[in-house]
Write a protein that holds these residues in place. Structure first.
Motif, PDB file in Angstrom:
ATOM      1  N   TYR A   1      -1.390 -17.811 -21.938  1.00 51.19           N
ATOM      2  CA  TYR A   1      -2.401 -18.781 -22.347  1.00 51.19           C
ATOM      3  C   TYR A   1      -3.414 -19.018 -21.226  1.00 51.19           C
ATOM      4  CZ  TYR A   1      -0.270 -20.213 -26.760  1.00 51.19           C
ATOM      5  OH  TYR A   1       0.204 -20.245 -28.052  1.00 51.19           O
ATOM      6  N   LEU A   2      -2.956 -18.919 -19.980  1.00 54.48           N
ATOM      7  CA  LEU A   2      -3.806 -19.199 -18.833  1.00 54.48           C
ATOM      8  C   LEU A   2      -4.197 -17.901 -18.134  1.00 54.48           C
ATOM      9  CD1 LEU A   2      -1.841 -22.237 -17.382  1.00 54.48           C
ATOM     10  CD2 LEU A   2      -3.804 -22.284 -18.930  1.00 54.48           C
ATOM     11  N   ARG A   3      -5.331 -17.899 -17.514  1.00 59.37           N
ATOM     12  CA  ARG A   3      -5.851 -16.729 -16.818  1.00 59.37           C
ATOM     13  C   ARG A   3      -4.927 -16.317 -15.673  1.00 59.37           C
ATOM     14  NH1 ARG A   3     -11.127 -14.632 -16.457  1.00 59.37           N
ATOM     15  NH2 ARG A   3     -11.477 -13.403 -14.567  1.00 59.37           N
ATOM     16  N   VAL A   4      -4.786 -15.018 -15.455  1.00 59.18           N
ATOM     17  CA  VAL A   4      -3.939 -14.486 -14.397  1.00 59.18           C
ATOM     18  C   VAL A   4      -4.567 -14.756 -13.030  1.00 59.18           C
ATOM     19  CG1 VAL A   4      -2.899 -12.417 -13.427  1.00 59.18           C
ATOM     20  CG2 VAL A   4      -3.063 -12.685 -15.910  1.00 59.18           C
ATOM     21  N   ASP A   5      -3.753 -15.224 -12.100  1.00 64.21           N
ATOM     22  CA  ASP A   5      -4.205 -15.456 -10.722  1.00 64.21           C
ATOM     23  C   ASP A   5      -4.002 -14.171  -9.917  1.00 64.21           C
ATOM     24  OD1 ASP A   5      -4.792 -16.289  -8.198  1.00 64.21           O
ATOM     25  OD2 ASP A   5      -3.439 -18.015  -8.202  1.00 64.21           O
ATOM     26  N   GLU A   6      -5.064 -13.383  -9.755  1.00 65.60           N
ATOM     27  CA  GLU A   6      -4.941 -12.087  -9.086  1.00 65.60           C
ATOM     28  C   GLU A   6      -4.567 -12.260  -7.616  1.00 65.60           C
ATOM     29  OE1 GLU A   6      -8.213  -9.485  -9.651  1.00 65.60           O
ATOM     30  OE2 GLU A   6      -8.422  -9.944 -11.789  1.00 65.60           O
ATOM     31  N   SER A   7      -5.059 -13.329  -6.973  1.00 63.10           N
ATOM     32  CA  SER A   7      -4.765 -13.537  -5.546  1.00 63.10           C
ATOM     33  C   SER A   7      -3.273 -13.716  -5.312  1.00 63.10           C
ATOM     34  CB  SER A   7      -5.543 -14.746  -5.021  1.00 63.10           C
ATOM     35  OG  SER A   7      -5.129 -15.935  -5.704  1.00 63.10           O
ATOM     36  N   ALA A   8      -2.579 -14.345  -6.276  1.00 60.70           N
ATOM     37  CA  ALA A   8      -1.130 -14.516  -6.140  1.00 60.70           C
ATOM     38  C   ALA A   8      -0.425 -13.172  -6.185  1.00 60.70           C
ATOM     39  CB  ALA A   8      -0.624 -15.441  -7.237  1.00 60.70           C
ATOM     40  N   PHE A   9      -0.920 -12.244  -7.004  1.00 64.36           N
ATOM     41  CA  PHE A   9      -0.328 -10.900  -7.050  1.00 64.36           C
ATOM     42  C   PHE A   9      -0.615 -10.138  -5.758  1.00 64.36           C
ATOM     43  CE2 PHE A   9       0.364 -11.692 -11.490  1.00 64.36           C
ATOM     44  CZ  PHE A   9       1.429 -10.868 -11.823  1.00 64.36           C
ATOM     45  N   GLU A  10      -1.807 -10.295  -5.233  1.00 67.68           N
ATOM     46  CA  GLU A  10      -2.144  -9.631  -3.964  1.00 67.68           C
ATOM     47  C   GLU A  10      -1.256 -10.135  -2.841  1.00 67.68           C
ATOM     48  OE1 GLU A  10      -6.257 -10.295  -3.340  1.00 67.68           O
ATOM     49  OE2 GLU A  10      -6.906  -8.785  -4.792  1.00 67.68           O
ATOM     50  N   GLN A  11      -0.942 -11.428  -2.886  1.00 67.95           N
ATOM     51  CA  GLN A  11      -0.092 -12.010  -1.853  1.00 67.95           C
ATOM     52  C   GLN A  11       1.316 -11.425  -1.899  1.00 67.95           C
ATOM     53  OE1 GLN A  11      -0.114 -16.292  -1.883  1.00 67.95           O
ATOM     54  NE2 GLN A  11       1.739 -16.451  -0.610  1.00 67.95           N
ATOM     55  N   GLU A  12       1.820 -11.118  -3.083  1.00 66.75           N
ATOM     56  CA  GLU A  12       3.180 -10.596  -3.224  1.00 66.75           C
ATOM     57  C   GLU A  12       3.246  -9.073  -3.178  1.00 66.75           C
ATOM     58  OE1 GLU A  12       6.002 -12.268  -3.256  1.00 66.75           O
ATOM     59  OE2 GLU A  12       4.913 -14.155  -3.042  1.00 66.75           O
ATOM     60  N   PHE A  13       2.237  -8.388  -3.714  1.00 66.66           N
ATOM     61  CA  PHE A  13       2.311  -6.938  -3.877  1.00 66.66           C
ATOM     62  C   PHE A  13       1.288  -6.167  -3.047  1.00 66.66           C
ATOM     63  CE2 PHE A  13       3.945  -8.790  -7.833  1.00 66.66           C
ATOM     64  CZ  PHE A  13       5.200  -8.204  -7.879  1.00 66.66           C
ATOM     65  N   GLY A  14       0.530  -6.866  -2.221  1.00 65.78           N
ATOM     66  CA  GLY A  14      -0.456  -6.186  -1.399  1.00 65.78           C
ATOM     67  C   GLY A  14      -1.721  -5.891  -2.172  1.00 65.78           C
ATOM     68  N   GLU A  15      -2.534  -5.021  -1.607  1.00 70.86           N
ATOM     69  CA  GLU A  15      -3.818  -4.715  -2.220  1.00 70.86           C
ATOM     70  C   GLU A  15      -3.646  -3.901  -3.495  1.00 70.86           C
ATOM     71  OE1 GLU A  15      -6.278  -2.776   0.609  1.00 70.86           O
ATOM     72  OE2 GLU A  15      -6.449  -4.531   1.929  1.00 70.86           O
ATOM     73  N   ALA A  16      -4.654  -4.026  -4.354  1.00 69.70           N
ATOM     74  CA  ALA A  16      -4.658  -3.260  -5.606  1.00 69.70           C
ATOM     75  C   ALA A  16      -4.891  -1.785  -5.322  1.00 69.70           C
ATOM     76  CB  ALA A  16      -5.729  -3.803  -6.539  1.00 69.70           C
ATOM     77  N   VAL A  17      -4.577  -0.956  -6.300  1.00 67.36           N
ATOM     78  CA  VAL A  17      -4.792   0.482  -6.186  1.00 67.36           C
ATOM     79  C   VAL A  17      -6.284   0.756  -6.038  1.00 67.36           C
ATOM     80  CG1 VAL A  17      -4.535   2.693  -7.387  1.00 67.36           C
ATOM     81  CG2 VAL A  17      -2.734   0.951  -7.546  1.00 67.36           C
ATOM     82  N   ARG A  18      -6.612   1.685  -5.156  1.00 65.46           N
ATOM     83  CA  ARG A  18      -8.011   2.019  -4.915  1.00 65.46           C
ATOM     84  C   ARG A  18      -8.700   2.429  -6.219  1.00 65.46           C
ATOM     85  NH1 ARG A  18      -9.067   6.322  -0.305  1.00 65.46           N
ATOM     86  NH2 ARG A  18      -7.965   4.654   0.827  1.00 65.46           N
TER      87      ARG A  18
END
Length: 450
Positions: free
Chosen positions: A400-417
């Protein structure tokens, strides 16, 4: 038929008593009686006279009242035959009524039509059920009723006809067991249900046969016709939802029934229909062999009752199409059940929300749910638990709520190039990894090979 009963006043009186025992208002009874036997069979004054005598426990000139008027019929084989004659005449009248109704209504979904259609479909057995309801369950076996019913239906109205004692009537139950088995294998579910009702021996025999079906569907509605359908092309409609539950119970009590998919639709039934009736599935007797359960209803209470009646481990897939009312306490009971813990696949429709903690989903190979929103603790929990699962193949969370991308970056590192919404999480000691794809309100996770 009017003349037949006029010349046999005792048979006429037995038919009157049979009508009386059905407990309808006298005006309705008189109208129904005239419809069945003819307008000139008896005058309304005489009809009311006899109903009054029956009301006081009197059948003839005997002064001592009879405690149970059903005994007048139970203890007289000719009286019982007169009642069967009455049922056969009622059936003939019913056929005419259905034919007229169908011409005007042109719809098998009309409640009245559906009820009548069921009676015509099962013919003598439906009339036999009414016969037993009026007089008693143990007064006559079905095969005896069936014989006389078809005698009268075919125009043979002799109540005193003596069947030849040395005449052998060959029935299905007289055949060798292997031949009966071959016949039963070709019967569909409804035909087996009808066969099981004919005698105890055939009931036992049909239950002893393995029965495989792709799908069995129960659709319950309180104010419209309910249905039982199997393998998508065979179905039966019911005007009374309680009769639907009864037939469904008779189908599912076969311990050798095996289903790929059981579909239960209670969405148009407010509340839990199994509260008012004995539950059709009983875990105390046996648990049903079902691979996939698809449920749609108004509450989780019905889902919990159904799950408890399915064999854990055999059940691999749980699909909640929609549930109108959620309940955290009931959901907690569901996720603690063996059926839930040993299932491998779970999905939930977009209209209903999974209210339990995400940890209750981590044992599935695949799952797809609607969820409120992911907190930082939820994302951390996914990393610590979900991604250590040896069985997870893929999952999807619609939020229902928008995904917090920064929280994923904090746990899983940077996104795939060149793929800013995609993260990779390696699986230790393997050449596999989890690919996590984020959309605005959706997360998709899939196990992949490097």
């Amino acid at each position: 038929m009017t003349e037949l009963l006029k010349t046999n006043p005792i048979a006429l009186r037995h038919c009157l008593l049979y009508e009386f025992l059905q407990g309808k208002p006298i005006e309705e009874s008189f109208s129904d009686f005239c419809d069945v036997v003819g307008d000139n069979a008896i005058k309304e004054e005489s009809f009311k006279f006899w109903f009054d005598k029956f009301e006081h426990g009197l059948f003839d000139d005997i002064i001592e009242p009879i405690t149970d008027m059903r005994d007048v019929l139970r203890n007289d084989e000719y009286a019982l035959r007169a009642c069967i004659l009455y049922e056969s005449l009622k059936y003939k009248q019913l056929e005419k009524t259905i034919d007229k109704s169908y011409r005007f209504l042109k719809s098998p979904y009309c409640p009245r039509y559906s009820k009548d259609h069921e009676i015509v479909h099962s013919r003598s057995y439906s009339m036999y059920k009414n016969f037993r309801k009026v007089i008693g369950n143990d007064v006559m076996e079905y095969r005896e009723f069936d014989y006389w019913f078809y005698q009268f239906l075919n125009g043979e109205f002799d109540l005193k006809l003596e069947r030849e004692k040395d005449q052998i009537v060959y029935e299905l139950s007289n055949m060798p067991i292997d031949i009966i088995g071959n016949i039963v294998e070709y019967l569909d579910m409804f035909d087996r249900l009808s066969l099981a009702k004919t005698s105890r021996s055939l009931h036992t025999f049909t239950e002893d046969r393995k029965l495989f079906h792709q799908t069995l569907e129960l659709i319950l509605e309180r104010y419209r016709s309910s249905k039982i359908r199997f393998d998508e092309k065979h179905f039966r409609s019911y005007a009374d939802w309680k009769e639907t539950i009864l037939d469904f119970k008779n189908i599912t009590k076969n311990p050798k029934l095996q289903l790929h998919t059981l579909l239960i639709n209670l969405s148009c039934f407010h509340g839990d229909p199994f509260e008012a009736e004995e539950h059709p599935l009983k875990p105390s007797t046996h648990q049903l062999n079902v691979k996939k359960l698809s449920f749609e209803g108004s509450s989780l209470e019905s889902l919990l009752k159904i799950l408890q009646c399915l064999k854990p481990g055999y059940l691999t897939t749980i699909d909640i199409v929609d549930v109108l009312r959620t309940d955290d306490a009931l959901m907690e009971k569901i996720v603690e059940s063996e059926q839930w813990k040993r299932a491998q696949y779970f999905s939930q429709g977009r209209l209903s929300v999974f209210t339990g903690p995400l940890r209750h989903l981590y044992h599935f190979k695949e799952f797809s749910v609607r969820y409120g929103g992911l907190s930082v603790e939820d994302i951390r929990g996914m990393k610590e638990n979900l991604f250590k699962s040896p069985v997870l193949e893929r999952c999807s969370l619609n939020l229902y709520l928008r995904v917090d991308e920064s929280a994923f970056e904090q746990e899983f590192g940077e996104a795939v190039r060149e793929r800013p919404n995609t993260f990779h999480h390696p699986i230790p000691n393997s050449n596999e990894y989890f690919e996590i794809t984020l959309n605005e309100k959706k997360i998709e996770i899939a196990r992949k090979m490097r």
